[in-house]
Design a protein around this motif. Structure first.
Motif, PDB file in Angstrom:
ATOM      1  N   ALA A 132      -4.137 -13.351  17.838  1.00 41.91           N
ATOM      2  CA  ALA A 132      -3.068 -13.031  18.812  1.00 41.91           C
ATOM      3  C   ALA A 132      -1.614 -13.657  18.649  1.00 41.91           C
ATOM      4  CB  ALA A 132      -3.698 -13.552  20.285  1.00 41.91           C
ATOM      5  N   ALA A 133      -1.750 -14.838  17.914  1.00 46.01           N
ATOM      6  CA  ALA A 133      -0.453 -15.579  17.459  1.00 46.01           C
ATOM      7  C   ALA A 133       0.039 -14.724  16.402  1.00 46.01           C
ATOM      8  CB  ALA A 133      -1.021 -16.864  17.212  1.00 46.01           C
ATOM      9  N   ILE A 134      -0.794 -14.069  15.643  1.00 47.46           N
ATOM     10  CA  ILE A 134       0.049 -13.287  14.649  1.00 47.46           C
ATOM     11  C   ILE A 134       0.645 -12.136  15.190  1.00 47.46           C
ATOM     12  CG2 ILE A 134      -0.356 -11.637  12.413  1.00 47.46           C
ATOM     13  CD1 ILE A 134      -2.691 -13.841  11.757  1.00 47.46           C
ATOM     14  N   LEU A 135       0.000 -11.396  16.209  1.00 44.90           N
ATOM     15  CA  LEU A 135       0.617 -10.229  16.797  1.00 44.90           C
ATOM     16  C   LEU A 135       1.812 -10.809  17.438  1.00 44.90           C
ATOM     17  CD1 LEU A 135       0.169  -7.452  17.960  1.00 44.90           C
ATOM     18  CD2 LEU A 135      -1.127  -8.294  19.670  1.00 44.90           C
ATOM     19  N   PHE A 241      -6.694   5.001  15.823  1.00 45.26           N
ATOM     20  CA  PHE A 241      -5.837   6.121  15.615  1.00 45.26           C
ATOM     21  C   PHE A 241      -4.577   5.977  16.254  1.00 45.26           C
ATOM     22  CE2 PHE A 241      -4.708   9.921  18.183  1.00 45.26           C
ATOM     23  CZ  PHE A 241      -4.618  10.861  17.202  1.00 45.26           C
ATOM     24  N   LEU A 242      -4.493   5.246  17.394  1.00 43.86           N
ATOM     25  CA  LEU A 242      -2.879   5.232  17.950  1.00 43.86           C
ATOM     26  C   LEU A 242      -2.135   4.309  16.879  1.00 43.86           C
ATOM     27  CD1 LEU A 242      -3.946   4.130  21.486  1.00 43.86           C
ATOM     28  CD2 LEU A 242      -2.933   6.282  20.681  1.00 43.86           C
ATOM     29  N   PHE A 243      -2.884   3.370  16.120  1.00 40.52           N
ATOM     30  CA  PHE A 243      -2.089   2.617  15.166  1.00 40.52           C
ATOM     31  C   PHE A 243      -1.310   3.682  14.227  1.00 40.52           C
ATOM     32  CE2 PHE A 243      -2.314   0.639  10.760  1.00 40.52           C
ATOM     33  CZ  PHE A 243      -1.831  -0.248  11.172  1.00 40.52           C
ATOM     34  N   PHE A 244      -2.072   4.495  13.518  1.00 42.26           N
ATOM     35  CA  PHE A 244      -1.464   5.725  12.556  1.00 42.26           C
ATOM     36  C   PHE A 244      -0.529   6.443  13.387  1.00 42.26           C
ATOM     37  CE2 PHE A 244      -5.444   4.238  10.168  1.00 42.26           C
ATOM     38  CZ  PHE A 244      -4.829   3.629   9.231  1.00 42.26           C
ATOM     39  N   VAL A 245      -1.036   6.765  14.401  1.00 40.95           N
ATOM     40  CA  VAL A 245       0.212   7.600  15.214  1.00 40.95           C
ATOM     41  C   VAL A 245       1.379   6.952  15.212  1.00 40.95           C
ATOM     42  CG1 VAL A 245       0.943   8.385  17.474  1.00 40.95           C
ATOM     43  CG2 VAL A 245      -1.602   8.872  16.687  1.00 40.95           C
ATOM     44  N   ALA A 263      16.250  -1.079   6.026  1.00 42.37           N
ATOM     45  CA  ALA A 263      15.632  -2.198   6.263  1.00 42.37           C
ATOM     46  C   ALA A 263      14.722  -2.208   7.597  1.00 42.37           C
ATOM     47  CB  ALA A 263      16.802  -3.140   6.454  1.00 42.37           C
ATOM     48  N   GLU A 264      15.312  -1.366   8.635  1.00 47.04           N
ATOM     49  CA  GLU A 264      14.754  -1.284   9.714  1.00 47.04           C
ATOM     50  C   GLU A 264      13.143  -0.573   9.568  1.00 47.04           C
ATOM     51  OE1 GLU A 264      18.285  -1.348  13.205  1.00 47.04           O
ATOM     52  OE2 GLU A 264      17.557   0.676  12.225  1.00 47.04           O
ATOM     53  N   LEU A 265      13.288   0.555   8.916  1.00 45.74           N
ATOM     54  CA  LEU A 265      12.294   1.653   8.484  1.00 45.74           C
ATOM     55  C   LEU A 265      11.393   0.933   7.683  1.00 45.74           C
ATOM     56  CD1 LEU A 265      10.885   4.361   9.353  1.00 45.74           C
ATOM     57  CD2 LEU A 265      12.178   5.117   7.125  1.00 45.74           C
ATOM     58  N   THR A 266      11.521   0.290   6.809  1.00 40.97           N
ATOM     59  CA  THR A 266      10.829  -0.704   5.994  1.00 40.97           C
ATOM     60  C   THR A 266      10.186  -1.788   6.634  1.00 40.97           C
ATOM     61  OG1 THR A 266      12.118  -0.126   4.002  1.00 40.97           O
ATOM     62  CG2 THR A 266      10.645  -1.668   3.622  1.00 40.97           C
ATOM     63  N   GLY A 267      10.812  -2.541   7.394  1.00 44.16           N
ATOM     64  CA  GLY A 267      10.358  -3.533   8.225  1.00 44.16           C
ATOM     65  C   GLY A 267       9.351  -3.225   9.158  1.00 44.16           C
ATOM     66  N   TYR A 268       9.792  -2.384   9.973  1.00 45.24           N
ATOM     67  CA  TYR A 268       8.672  -1.776  10.875  1.00 45.24           C
ATOM     68  C   TYR A 268       7.337  -1.435  10.456  1.00 45.24           C
ATOM     69  CZ  TYR A 268      10.726  -2.482  15.435  1.00 45.24           C
ATOM     70  OH  TYR A 268      11.147  -2.992  16.673  1.00 45.24           O
ATOM     71  N   THR A 269       7.497  -0.541   9.193  1.00 46.66           N
ATOM     72  CA  THR A 269       6.406  -0.005   8.537  1.00 46.66           C
ATOM     73  C   THR A 269       5.588  -1.079   8.080  1.00 46.66           C
ATOM     74  OG1 THR A 269       7.659   2.105   7.785  1.00 46.66           O
ATOM     75  CG2 THR A 269       5.359   1.584   6.954  1.00 46.66           C
ATOM     76  N   LEU A 270       6.188  -2.235   7.384  1.00 46.95           N
ATOM     77  CA  LEU A 270       5.422  -3.069   6.734  1.00 46.95           C
ATOM     78  C   LEU A 270       4.564  -4.123   8.009  1.00 46.95           C
ATOM     79  CD1 LEU A 270       7.638  -4.645   3.813  1.00 46.95           C
ATOM     80  CD2 LEU A 270       5.354  -3.714   3.756  1.00 46.95           C
ATOM     81  N   THR A 271       5.630  -4.280   9.154  1.00 49.02           N
ATOM     82  CA  THR A 271       4.907  -5.247   9.999  1.00 49.02           C
ATOM     83  C   THR A 271       3.699  -4.492  11.046  1.00 49.02           C
ATOM     84  OG1 THR A 271       7.184  -5.883  10.421  1.00 49.02           O
ATOM     85  CG2 THR A 271       5.330  -6.391  12.059  1.00 49.02           C
ATOM     86  N   VAL A 272       3.775  -3.007  11.010  1.00 56.36           N
ATOM     87  CA  VAL A 272       2.616  -2.205  11.503  1.00 56.36           C
ATOM     88  C   VAL A 272       1.591  -2.305  10.557  1.00 56.36           C
ATOM     89  CG1 VAL A 272       1.856  -0.127  12.400  1.00 56.36           C
ATOM     90  CG2 VAL A 272       4.134  -0.955  13.123  1.00 56.36           C
ATOM     91  N   LEU A 273       1.551  -1.856   9.398  1.00 58.44           N
ATOM     92  CA  LEU A 273       0.628  -2.017   8.429  1.00 58.44           C
ATOM     93  C   LEU A 273      -0.027  -3.562   8.513  1.00 58.44           C
ATOM     94  CD1 LEU A 273       1.667  -0.240   5.354  1.00 58.44           C
ATOM     95  CD2 LEU A 273       0.173   0.631   6.705  1.00 58.44           C
ATOM     96  N   LEU A 275      -0.244  -5.679  10.985  1.00 59.58           N
ATOM     97  CA  LEU A 275      -0.833  -5.948  12.213  1.00 59.58           C
ATOM     98  C   LEU A 275      -2.380  -5.016  12.222  1.00 59.58           C
ATOM     99  CD1 LEU A 275       1.971  -5.663  14.948  1.00 59.58           C
ATOM    100  CD2 LEU A 275       0.597  -7.641  14.000  1.00 59.58           C
ATOM    101  N   GLN A 276      -2.337  -4.124  11.363  1.00 58.47           N
ATOM    102  CA  GLN A 276      -4.017  -3.335  11.487  1.00 58.47           C
ATOM    103  C   GLN A 276      -4.979  -4.664  11.159  1.00 58.47           C
ATOM    104  OE1 GLN A 276      -4.638  -1.029   8.049  1.00 58.47           O
ATOM    105  NE2 GLN A 276      -6.462   0.063   9.101  1.00 58.47           N
ATOM    106  N   GLN A 277      -5.120  -5.433  10.549  1.00 57.24           N
ATOM    107  CA  GLN A 277      -6.276  -6.205  10.438  1.00 57.24           C
ATOM    108  C   GLN A 277      -6.438  -7.174  11.803  1.00 57.24           C
ATOM    109  OE1 GLN A 277      -6.348 -10.059   9.939  1.00 57.24           O
ATOM    110  NE2 GLN A 277      -8.561  -9.734  10.022  1.00 57.24           N
ATOM    111  N   PRO A 278      -5.325  -7.820  12.278  1.00 62.93           N
ATOM    112  CA  PRO A 278      -5.520  -8.546  13.257  1.00 62.93           C
ATOM    113  C   PRO A 278      -5.723  -7.797  14.751  1.00 62.93           C
ATOM    114  CG  PRO A 278      -3.328  -8.796  12.562  1.00 62.93           C
ATOM    115  CD  PRO A 278      -4.016  -7.938  11.614  1.00 62.93           C
TER     116      PRO A 278
END
Length: 547
Positions: A132-135, A241-245, A263-273, A275-278
């Protein structure tokens, strides 16, 4: 959540410190993502600075993550330790009648299953807090990177959480029903173990028991758990499924409506990826936490508590047994309860009865007349609905009831024989123990070493003699024997009635004996008869035998 509240009550400071470490770990992880994003999208910062920052953030993330988990692990085990002790104290401090009404099968289910389930749920809390802290840390980074994208992300996450909660709510209801069904299954298990002789001797009864009762309940439990777990699996898959959406919207949809920098697109994509594990971890833990929550509610429904250690300690404070008394009285005492195989309420009393030191009182009556219940009122195990129990003229209250109980040593018909004498046989009493064993004709079968009995695998009559040994060693002012001689051979019956009971009388002990052995009624100083919950005059032949 009840589990987190339990941890907070156990050690609020440690929980806060652990949460801060978790937040630092999450923040470090988010900073690592930002650093990676800066390197990928180009930056004027020297590589040496980036490398040193990367190593520092990795070490900080590792150290704070370990610190958070270690703190929570210690708190979790400490809370579990306290919970077990408090639950045990709660069982001992709760009214006996409450447990008799609930049934042993429910108590077994609580002690064997609910405690384990709560323990398993608490073991997940360290991982939940860290993830949760990572999130939170990653969300903070995303907000700093682009607040417009962050607002869209929050809206989408809110919709996802609401749909996930709706699905898991259905599953949690199924878990609650499954837990109730499990009580019934434990009841069948108890019938299986206690009635094994009858089931082996009657094939028709065995098949009906297995086919209609045990199999039906086990099948219902299987179906409830399977349905609930399937819903949890579907809700977890829906979350992924929502995660990949979200990733699809970021890459393909958002650039159409609003221009995004690399930078925004790459940063958001990296972050969302990242966040998949937590996120997956958090969703997979939901069914375990739900079961733990149901288990804790079940504990509370049974009238137990995990939170009132101080009150329990006061209720169970080590009270020394009073050395003597002058008079014990039951004054207009009544007690109401359900009898077995009877839907109506049975009222015992009003009872007016007294007992004095050096007196042998025999209580007689038919089966179901209330003799054992009256003995439990006498000993303070039951609390009367009306009337008073008085000791030397003073009413016994809730505050003094446990001290009052220390007057008694008992052997009930459903007695329990412990595997050790629990402090009743210190070395200085070894000769006394050996003497009692020989007198009870058990010296060739049982040895007592360091207070432990060499065996309890004896006949019922011999086990009762061992229980009598423990009762003797307690050396209390009042003794209660509930059909003690019913399972003894004629020789030991005679020894009990004509030797042991008179010895207790000469020693100044007050003795209440529940008995059907009319040939020994003459031993009693006083004979009272209980009929359908009322004290009546003994019949003429009983009075003649007793005299």
């Amino acid at each position: 959540m009840k589990l987190l509240a339990l941890l907070l009550r156990a050690s609020r400071g440690s929980v806060i410190l652990s949460a801060l470490c978790g937040l630092l770990s999450g923040g470090s992880s988010a900073a690592l993502i930002a650093l990676i994003n800066r390197k990928l999208t180009g930056t004027d910062t020297p590589d040496s600075v980036l490398v040193s920052s990367f190593i520092g953030l990795m070490l900080l993330s590792l150290a704070t993550r370990i610190c958070s988990q270690v703190l929570l692990n210690g708190m979790q085990q400490g809370a579990l330790y306290n919970m077990r002790l408090r639950l045990s104290r709660s069982i001992l401090s709760a009214p006996l009648r409450r447990f008799e009404e609930l049934g042993a099968h429910r108590m077994i289910a609580t002690l064997t299953d609910d405690i384990v389930t709560v323990s398993n749920g608490m073991m997940l809390l360290p991982l939940i807090v860290v993830n949760a802290a990572i999130l939170i840390g990653c969300l903070g980074w995303m907000a700093w990177l682009s607040w417009k994208l962050f607002l869209g992300m929050i809206v989408f996450m809110t919709l996802g959480v609401l749909s996930f909660t709706l699905l898991t709510g259905l599953a949690t209801g199924g878990l609650a029903k499954a837990r109730d069904t499990q009580d019934t299954l434990f009841k069948h298990f108890r019938a299986l173990t206690e009635g094994i002789k009858e089931l082996k001797l009657n094939g028709n009864r065995r098949e009906v028991f297995l086919g209609e009762q045990l199999e039906g309940t086990a099948g219902a439990l299987r179906n409830l758990y399977t349905r609930s777990l399937n819903i949890y699996s579907a809700s977890s898959s829906w979350g992924m499924f929502l995660f990949f959406v979200v990733i699809g919207l970021l890459i393909f949809a958002m650039p159409i409506f609003s221009p995004l920098s690399l930078a925004e697109l790459t940063g958001y994509t990296l972050t969302v990826l990242y966040l998949q594990q937590p996120l997956q971890t958090l969703t997979e833990f939901v069914p375990f936490l739900a079961r733990a929550d149901v288990a804790m509610k079940k504990v509370e429904e049974m009238g137990l508590t995990l939170e009132t250690a101080a009150e329990q300690s006061r209720a169970l404070a080590a009270n020394s047994a009073p050395s003597a008394f002058q008079k014990l009285e039951l004054v207009d005492v009544t007690h109401t309860y359900h009898r077995e195989n009877d839907d109506s309420r049975f009222t015992l009393g009003p009872i007016n009865l007294s007992l004095a030191p050096g007196e042998l009182l025999f209580l007689v009556g038919g089966n179901g007349s209330g003799k054992t219940s009256l003995a439990k009122l006498f000993t303070g195990l039951y609390t009367p609905e009306s009337g008073e129990v008085r000791l030397d003229g003073q009413p016994v209250t809730d505050e003094t009831r446990d001290t009052y109980r220390q007057l008694f040593s008992t052997v009930f018909s459903d007695f329990h024989l412990f595997e050790s004498l629990l402090g009743l046989a210190p070395p200085e009493r070894s000769e006394k123990v050996a003497h009692y064993l020989k007198r009870l004709n058990l010296d060739q079968k049982v040895r007592v070493t360091d207070g432990k009995l060499s065996t309890t695998e004896l006949s019922l009559g011999q086990r009762k003699r061992l229980a009598l040994l423990a009762s003797w060693l307690e050396d209390r002012p009042i003794y209660v024997f509930d059909e003690w001689a019913a399972d003894q051979d004629p020789v030991f019956k005679q020894i009990f009635y004509e030797e042991l009971l008179p010895e207790m009388k000469r020693a100044g002990k007050a003795v209440l004996v529940i008995s059907h052995d009319d040939r020994y009624f003459h031993v009693a100083d006083r004979l009272v008869r209980l009929d359908s919950g009322r004290l009546v005059e003994p019949e003429a032949d009983e009075r003649r035998v007793a005299s």
